[in-house]
Structures are given as structure tokens and as C-alpha cells.
Design a protein around this motif. Structure first.
Motif, short mmCIF file in Angstrom:
data_model
loop_
_atom_site.label_atom_id
_atom_site.label_comp_id
_atom_site.label_asym_id
_atom_site.label_seq_id
_atom_site.Cartn_x
_atom_site.Cartn_y
_atom_site.Cartn_z
N SER A 274 45.04 31.90 36.99
CA SER A 274 44.41 32.16 38.39
C SER A 274 43.93 32.88 38.60
CB SER A 274 45.42 32.87 39.69
OG SER A 274 44.91 32.22 40.86
N GLU A 275 43.31 33.53 37.52
CA GLU A 275 42.07 35.12 37.24
C GLU A 275 41.20 33.89 36.74
OE1 GLU A 275 41.63 39.07 35.30
OE2 GLU A 275 43.69 38.44 36.40
N GLN A 276 41.93 33.38 35.40
CA GLN A 276 40.50 33.25 34.74
C GLN A 276 39.57 32.07 34.78
OE1 GLN A 276 42.27 32.67 31.25
NE2 GLN A 276 41.98 34.77 30.13
N GLU A 277 40.73 30.63 35.87
CA GLU A 277 40.46 30.01 37.31
C GLU A 277 38.83 30.10 38.01
OE1 GLU A 277 42.98 27.76 38.31
OE2 GLU A 277 43.61 26.63 36.73
N THR A 278 39.26 31.06 38.38
CA THR A 278 38.25 32.21 39.47
C THR A 278 37.13 33.24 38.89
OG1 THR A 278 39.82 34.10 40.37
CG2 THR A 278 39.77 31.80 41.57
N ALA A 279 37.36 33.03 37.71
CA ALA A 279 36.21 33.93 37.40
C ALA A 279 35.05 33.10 36.97
CB ALA A 279 36.49 34.40 35.84
N SER A 280 34.27 33.63 37.42
CA SER A 280 32.82 33.31 37.41
C SER A 280 31.88 33.26 35.71
CB SER A 280 31.49 33.96 37.88
OG SER A 280 31.61 35.59 38.22
N ASN A 281 32.33 34.46 34.88
CA ASN A 281 32.16 34.01 33.91
C ASN A 281 32.59 33.54 32.88
OD1 ASN A 281 30.05 34.74 31.16
ND2 ASN A 281 30.62 36.93 31.93
N SER A 282 32.27 32.42 32.32
CA SER A 282 32.92 31.76 31.63
C SER A 282 33.49 32.41 29.86
CB SER A 282 31.78 30.67 31.10
OG SER A 282 30.92 31.22 30.34
#
Length: 882
Positions: A790-798
Motif C-alpha cells: 500500500s505504501e509503494q502504490e501511493t508513492a509518487s516517486n517510481s
């Protein structure tokens, strides 16, 4: 052009055959080819390739024949060089002697000596007396020695170069291909190893196109290890037209391959065929007996899985296995291993009939004394003594049980030692015969075995005298083993301080055995001195860094200090002994512990795969594999509904705005929900839970009916999961030691399948009783993984996204699992019945899950055990004749 008269008869024959075949093919082509108009290029080619009127061949075909002739002559020469003259063998023997002498000095000097011998000129032969001038055609042997030297020096690339030189000089010798393949196999390059073996097979064959036996056998085993059974069978197929008298060893390997693959019917047919054609080979009957025993014990283990434990003390036997042994004894009456297999089978027959006078066994041993070689006669008497000792114990226990059932309460029972003493009188006579027939340098083992026997009769003073006599006659090499036995005797008698003093003396002797250090650690743990045990373990691994059992003991001792301390010790152990199955098994146990933050079934599977591969004789690895299989295919299904509910909750829009603390709170809610739902389901169905969990039988949990998943916890849980693959691997490995393994082995005649079937019942019972811990640990781990996703899905920086399955993901997940609240902390948060969980925390800890059987993880005082149980704890895991 080389004249045909200069060729060997074999080369001339092959040359004439090839030429004749070429002419016939040319005739066929000319008859069948249609007539076409030729172009200018083709006509020019025909003009150049003018047919010779004498040989009836063109110049190009003459050139090809010359090449074939040269190749055949070179092959014939190389094969002839394999037959060394007596003078050549004497020269190489002298080289080997001097090479080994230089090797003891240093590897560099040995390498320098070998290289000098390779380049020695004839004119220097008189001046260089320390070197050996070798003929050029045996230089490949020197390169093999140099390659082995480089391999032991960890210079694998240089070793590959030297092996390549050796096989280029002499490609028709199997030794070079075998050693080269071993190097690549040890380096993990299995496909390259297979390629080398197949290339070697193309060179190493005789005139009848029969492959080299050693090379073919190794290629078959390697393909089996890689899982290519079809390729292994294809290699065996080339023996179809060969005479059985020449290839029976390879056919035997094929039969064993089918047996290991579970095709017992085919394996039995092949072994029966071999026993008819090769009746003089003793190991053939031994392998047939083992296969029959394993196959028959499969049916026994399956049939007895639902039986009560009341019959666990008695043995099973295979009549067909005994028939095979008897047939072998008729053909080879002096072959010792078959006699000891017969003793094992006869003991199983007598014990299964509860005939503790052992008439069948003693008759077989009486036969053996007239046939077996004199060097093994003392072992027959020793085996007779130990068999009668085991029968006396079973008879005394059975008499005591009958007495308790008929006359007294079970809680007040004590073993009838006068009855046991009477039963042991025949055993003492057999020990006396053993002493008379035993070689003088082995008598100390007989005195120790007799002392152990006297301990279960309560005659400690007599046992002490026998141990002291063993100490007087033991060679210096075995002195530490006798001191170890004396220390165990004093602890058996209750004098712990004297036992510790004896062990201290044994540790400081010049040739202290690693078993002394293991026993020193164990006695400290039995007396509750964990810090002292850890201190001794660290000293032990410094003195014996290549002993996996010492490292495994240290890893277990560090469990109360936390999972991180265990992992650090595990890393150090794997650097010291990377191929120790005991160490890899401890790594798997760390990840199978539900109260450890890094609980991970996938990593546990990887560790157990290495453990069973590197040390297959360690039985605990297979029992832990049973626990893993039960968790994967039984308990995971129970945890999935809770994990799915948690995933839906974390994917809600409201949960996306939560910080890490809020996410942990959500995870904790579902962890507690899973924990108490499983408990409630078990209590509602009036199932018994292990008395060690400390929970009251009633828990006032307000759980909705919709939250209760379908729980498949009941029924015959020993047969819920199909573990036939693990059982097959275990029966092929035939383990012989391990704490859990000895606990599940009731009789010395139990086969691996029977032991594993018994272990499956024990482990399944533990998994059932502590399913709430395992399910909640799975929910906690899944929650941490979902939080990272969930944290990585909402991260703006790929660039910050970590893909699952790589090392970076594993490191991130391990860090988050350690920083997240532990299972104990989750269970203590926001619960109405706080007293119940406090009581749980005081009774259950990570120490209870160190191994797969919870009951063995808590030490019991020796004084509370009976003499037989006490002797099993102290002496039952160590064989004197090993």
C-alpha cells in the motif's frame, strides 16, 4: 598417404569397413539420382574431381579417407597408452611418493615439484635426482594431481584449466572426466557437469561400444539429482543389448534409481533378475532387503496411522524381506551385513509376537556363530547382549503395565527391578562371551556397554566399576569417550558436580572430542545455567569450528536473547560449515517459530531443502519438513479468510490515509480476531488443548457469526495432508540421529517410514493444539506485506518502488517485520480479558517452539524420571559401535 600395412589390425579393419561403406553409398546415389542438366559451375567441379582409375575414387574422397585413417590411428594410439608398462607404473609410483612428501611440506612446493617433473629434459636426468622424469603419455596423470591441488587451494579457474589439459592429452581415460565433473558439481554448475559427463561417455567406451562403468553410473546419478529421470533411463537404455555379466553394476544402479523414485515394483523385478545372474554379490541382497523393508513399512505406516499409541512399543517386520536375507545367506554364508540384517528382522518378529525370550532371534544368532568370519564373532555376541537387554526392558515394562492395570493405580507405579535383574542374567552371559572374543583394543566398548546395562537395573556401583575398567584399557584416542560415559553415570546417580568435574578434565585433555563439549553444554542446560552453557558453546565452536552440531546448539541457546542474535550466530555458522544440515535445520526452525518476528514459511522451505540435501542422515530435518508441510497445506487455508478480510480493510479509502501506527492498529485487530476465533472454535467443539497454554476454558469474545471462517481443524488430523513425497525422501535417506528422531523411534528395528509416520501424529497434534499461534503469525506477516504494498502504490516517486522477490525486497520486508509490534504485543493490545493473555504470556514463549515438538522443548528434572527414562535421556542418543 599412410600405407595400410603400417596400421594396427583394429585400425585396418575399421578403415576397410569405412571405405567399403563409402563406395556402396556412392553407388546408391548414382543409381537413384535423377539426370539433370549441369550448369557451368558444376561441370567445372566435375572436371576438377577426376576419378582415379586405380582406386576408383576422387582426390577429395581420398583426402577424407586419409583424415579418417589418421583419426582412427590416433585413437588407437591413445587407447594403447592407457595400458601402462611395469616400468611406467613404477615411475609414477615414485613420483606420487615424492609428490605426497612435498605436499605435506606445503602446497606450493608440491606444485613446483610437479611442474618441474613435467618439463624435465633428458640431459638433466643425472643432475636432478630429486625429480622424476615421466613419459609424455602419462603427463595427464600429473595434470590431474595439479588440478586437485588447485581445487583444494580454492583456485577453481586454474583447476579447470588443468583438467582441460588432462582430458585433451588423454580423452579416453575416465578419471579426468570424473574429476572435472566433480569440480563443476561442487561449484554448483550442474548443467556444465552433465555436459562434461556426456562428452566423457562419447570417448570412454570399449570396442563393443559399451560405456565406461564408473562414468555411466555417475552420469545416471547426476541426472537423477537434477530430476531428469527420463534422461537417466535413456542412459540405462544403452545397456539393453549388453551382456549382464559385464554391466550388472550399472543395472543395479538403475534398480536403485527406480526404488528411490518410488517405482518399487520395477525395482524389485530388476533386483530379482540380478540375484539370479549375480548370486555371489552380497550387497545386492542387502539392497533388495532394504527396498522390501521400506516398501512393506509403507503399508504398515499407513495402516497404523489411526492406531492408538498402545502398540507403539512393538515392532513390525516384512516376511518377504526375511526371505531375501535367507536366500542371500544360502549363497554367501560368510557375508556379515546379511547376518546382522537377519538379526534385526528376527528381533522384530519376536517382539511383534511379544515373545520376549527371543527364540527366533537367538536361533539365528546361534547359526551365525558357525558361519560368520571370526573377526565378526564378537559383534554377534555383542548384538545378542544388546538384543536381550532391549527385550528385558520391554518384558519388565509390560509386566509393570499389567500389574498397574490389574492391581494398582498408575500414579503409584514403580518398575519391578528384581524382575528386570532376572531378565538381564542372560544378557550378562552374552557380554562375558563378547569380552572373550573381542580384540583387546576394543574391549573398552564392551565394558561400557555392560555398564550401561547395569544402570537400568539400578546397580550403579557395578556400572561404575565397569566404566573404570574401560578407562584402564582404552587407547589414548578413545579416552575422552570413556570420560564422557563416566560423567553421564555420575549425573545419572545425581552427583552433578562430579559429572561437571569429569567433563572439565575431558575438555582439557589433549584430544578432547567435540561430543565432550556437546555434553558439557547439555549438562549446564539441564541444571538451568544458560549463560554458562552459551559460554561453553562459544569456546567449543572456536576449538571445533567445522562441527555443525556445536553451531546448532549455540543457535538454539540464543533463542531467549532474540531472533536477531540467532540470525547473527546462524550467519557465522554458515560461513564456517556451509554444508551442515544441522545448521540449516536450525535456520528453518527460526522461521517456523510463530513468536519470532521473521516468521516465514518460504525461507523455512529453502533452509530445509538444503538441510535434507547436505545431511540426509539427520532425521530432525525431515520431521521439521513435516511441520512445514502441515502448515502450508492445512493451517494456511485456515488463515486465508482472515488475511482476505485484512486486505479489504487496508484497501479502503479510509485506511489509505492512516499512518504507520494506524496500520499497525488495524493489523493488531485482525491478529487478535484470528487468535481468539480459533480458540473459540476449538473450545466450542470441546476439543482438548495442550495443558501448557495457560488459558481458561471460557473466553468472553464478542465475535460475529460472519467473522467465523470455515475451520477444517478436526477429524483425523494426522492424515489431513498427503506427505508421501517427504516419506519417500526420508526412507531413501534412512536417517539415524537427531533429538526428535530418537524421540519418535520406539524400537531399534523401526524403519524410517514407521518413525516418520509416528512423528507425523505427534507433530500434527502440536500443530492442532497451537493453531491459533500459527494462524495469528501468518496474519501478522501478511499485514506487514500489505502495508508495504500500500505504501509503494501511493508513492509518487517510481524509483522508490521495490519489486518483490529480489534481495532489496527481502531486506525491506525483514526490516519492517522486526520494527512492527511482535505477536505478543499485538495480542496484549485492547483486549477485554487482559488476565487471560497475561497468563498466556507467562506460560508460552518462543522457547516452546524451538523444535517441532513442544513437549521436548522444556527440560525435565532427571530426578523426576524413571531409571529407564533417565538412561534414555543421557545415553540413548549415542551408539558405542558407531
Amino acid at each position: 598417404c599412410t600405407s595400410s600395412s603400417s596400421k594396427s589390425p583394429l585400425a585396418q579393419k575399421n578403415y576397410n569397413t569405412a571405405a567399403a561403406k563409402t563406395n556402396i553409398d556412392n553407388i546408391r546415389v548414382s543409381k537413384t539420382s535423377p539426370k539433370k542438366k549441369s550448369n557451368s559451375k558444376k561441370s567445372l567441379s566435375n572436371k576438377n574431381n577426376v576419378t582415379d582409375p586405380i582406386t576408383n575414387s576422387s582426390p577429395s574422397s581420398t583426402s577424407n579417407q586419409n583424415k579418417t585413417d589418421f583419426a582412427l590411428e590416433e585413437e588407437s594410439t591413445k587407447r594403447a597408452e592407457l595400458i601402462e608398462s611395469p616400468a611406467t607404473r613404477l615411475l609414477f609410483k615414485e613420483f606420487s611418493r615424492k609428490f605426497r612428501f612435498k605436499e605435506r611440506m606445503s602446497l606450493e612446493k608440491a606444485q613446483e615439484f610437479a611442474i618441474k617433473c613435467l618439463h624435465l629434459q633428458e640431459e638433466n636426468n643425472d643432475t636432478d635426482e630429486d625429480y622424476v622424469q615421466l613419459p609424455r603419455h602419462i603427463h595427464w596423470r600429473v595434470y590431474l594431481e595439479l588440478a586437485d591441488l588447485a581445487k583444494r587451494n580454492n583456485d577453481f579457474q586454474h583447476a579447470r584449466t588443468l583438467y582441460t589439459k588432462a582430458i585433451n592429452i588423454q580423452p579416453y581415460a575416465s578419471q579426468g572426466w570424473l574429476e572435472y565433473s566433480k569440480l563443476e558439481e561442487e561449484c554448483g554448475k550442474l548443467y556444465k557437469c552433465a555436459s562434461i559427463l556426456h562428452r566423457g561417455l562419447s570417448y570412454c567406451h570399449n570396442n563393443e561400444q559399451q560405456h565406461n562403468e564408473n562414468l555411466l553410473t555417475r552420469a545416471i546419478k547426476h541426472e537423477e539429482r537434477m530430476g531428469n529421470l527420463s534422461k537417466a533411463r535413456q542412459l540405462l537404455g544403452c545397456l539393453k543389448s549388453a551382456k549382464i555379466e559385464k554391466v550388472w553394476r550399472t543395472v543395479l544402479e538403475g534398480a536403485l534409481l527406480e526404488g528411490r523414485a518410488g517405482n518399487a515394483v520395477i525395482a524389485k523385478k530388476v533386483l530379482k533378475y540380478l540375484m539370479h545372474h549375480v548370486p555371489w554379490y552380497g550387497p545386492l541382497y542387502l539392497e533388495a532387503y532394504r527396498l522390501e523393508e521400506r516398501h512393506s513399512s509403507l503399508t504398515i505406516a499407513c495402516d497404523g496411522a489411526n492406531d492408538d499409541d498402545k502398540n507403539d512399543d512393538y515392532s513390525y517386520y516384512s516376511p518377504s524381506a526375511l526371505i531375501i536375507v535367507e536366500r542371500g545367506l544360502e549363497e554367501i554364508p560368510r557375508y556379515g551385513p546379511l547376518w546382522f540384517a537377519a538379526f534385526r528382522m528376527c528381533e522384530a518378529i519376536d517382539v511383534s509376537k511379544r515373545d520376549f525370550d527371543l527364540p527366533y532371534t537367538m536361533a539365528m544368532m546361534e547359526r551365525a556363530t558357525y558361519c560368520i568370519s571370526r573377526e565378526l564373532l564378537w559383534k554377534v555376541h555383542m548384538e545378542a547382549a544388546q538384543v536381550q537387554e532391549r527385550a528385558a526392558i520391554l518384558a519388565a515394562v509390560a509386566a509393570e503395565k499389567d500389574y498397574v492395570d490389574n492391581y494398582r493405580d498408575a500414579g503409584n507405579s514403580t518398575l519391578s527391578f528384581p524382575t528386570l535383574n532376572e531378565k538381564l542374567s542372560r544378557c550378562r552371559r552374552c557380554f562375558a562371551r563378547t569380552v572373550l572374543a573381542c580384540p583387546p583394543n576394543l574391549c573398552w566398548k564392551v565394558w561400557l556397554a555392560g555398564g550401561r546395562m547395569e544402570l537400568i537395573a539400578g546397580r550403579v556401583d557395578v556400572a561404575r566399576k565397569l566404566f573404570l575398567r574401560a578407562y584402564d584399557v582404552v587407547p589414548e584416542k578413545g579416552r575422552s569417550a570413556v570420560l564422557l560415559e563416566c560423567a553421564r553415570l555420575e549425573e545419572f546417580d545425581g552427583d552433578t558436580e562430579l559429572a561437571q568435574a569429569i567433563l572439565c578434565k575431558a575438555r582439557h585433555s589433549g584430544n578432547s572430542d567435540w561430543k565432550v563439549w556437546i555434553e558439557s553444554v547439555s549438562i549446564e542446560m539441564r541444571n538451568g545455567k544458560r549463560e554458562r552453557a552459551i559460554h561453553l558453546s562459544r569456546i567449543a565452536v572456536a576449538i571445533h569450528p567445522c562441527t555443525g552440531r556445536l553451531w546448532a546448539s549455540l543457535i538454539q541457546l540464543l533463542q531467549p536473547d532474540g531472533e536477531y542474535s540467532q540470525h547473527e550466530a546462524l550467519k557465522s555458522a554458515l560461513r564456517a560449515v556451509p554444508k551442515s544440515g544441522e545448521v540449516w535445520c536450525e535456520g528453518a526452525r527460526i522461521h517456523l517459530n510463530p513468536l519470532v518476528p521473521t516468521f516465514d514459511l518460504n525461507k523455512a522451505s529453502q533452509h530445509l531443502s538444503f538441510a535434507t540435501k547436505f545431511t540426509p542422515q539427520y532425521g530432525d530435518s525431515f520431521i521439521e519438513a513435516l511441520r512445514l508441510e502441515l502448515l502450508n497445506r492445512w493451517i494456511v487455508k485456515i488463515a486465508l479468510p482472515f488475511i482476505n478480510q485484512l486486505e479489504r480493510h487496508l484497501l479502503d479509502d479510509e485506511s489509505s490515509a492512516l499512518d504507520i501506527g494506524g496500520i499497525h492498529a488495524v493489523i493488531g485487530t485482525y491478529v487478535r480476531k484470528a487468535f481468539f476465533t480459533i480458540l473459540q472454535a476449538k473450545y466450542v467443539s470441546e476439543k482438548e488443548v495442550s495443558p501448557g497454554n495457560g488459558l481458561a476454558p471460557k473466553l468472553n469474545m464478542n465475535l460475529s457469526q460472519e467473522s467465523l471462517p470455515v475451520l477444517d481443524l478436526y477429524g483425523d488430523y494426522a492424515n489431513v495432508v498427503d506427505t508421501s513425497k517427504i516419506e519417500l525422501r526420508c526412507s531413501n535417506a534412512d536417517p539415524n540421529y537427531g533429538l526428535l528422531w530418537f524421540h519418535c523411534r520406539k524400537q531399534s528395528t523401526d524403519s524410517a517410514r514407521i518413525i516418520l509416520a509416528r512423528a507425523k501424529k505427534y507433530v500434527a497434534c502440536d500443530v492442532f493444539n497451537f493453531a491459533h499461534f500459527y494462524v495469528s503469525a501468518m496474519v501478522r506477516r501478511a499485514g506487514v506485506i500489505l502495508a508495504i504494498r500500500s505504501e509503494q502504490e501511493t508513492a509518487s516517486n517510481s524509483s522508490t518502488i521495490t519489486f518483490e522477490g529480489n534481495e532489496e525486497w527481502d531486506s525491506l520486508l525483514e526490516e519492517r517485520l522486526r520494527t512492527a509490534p511482535s505477536l505478543e504485543n499485538f495480542l496484549q493490545g485492547s483486549i477485554e480479558d487482559q488476565n487471560a493473555v497475561t497468563l498466556l504470556e507467562s506460560d508460552i514463549s518462543g522457547v516452546d517452539f524451538i523444535t517441532g515438538l513442544v513437549g521436548l522443548n522444556r527440560h525435565k528434572e532427571l530426578k523426576s524420571l524413571s531409571l529407564i527414562e533417565r538412561r534414555k535421556v543421557l545415553f540413548g542418543s549415542d551408539s558405542l559401535l558407531s
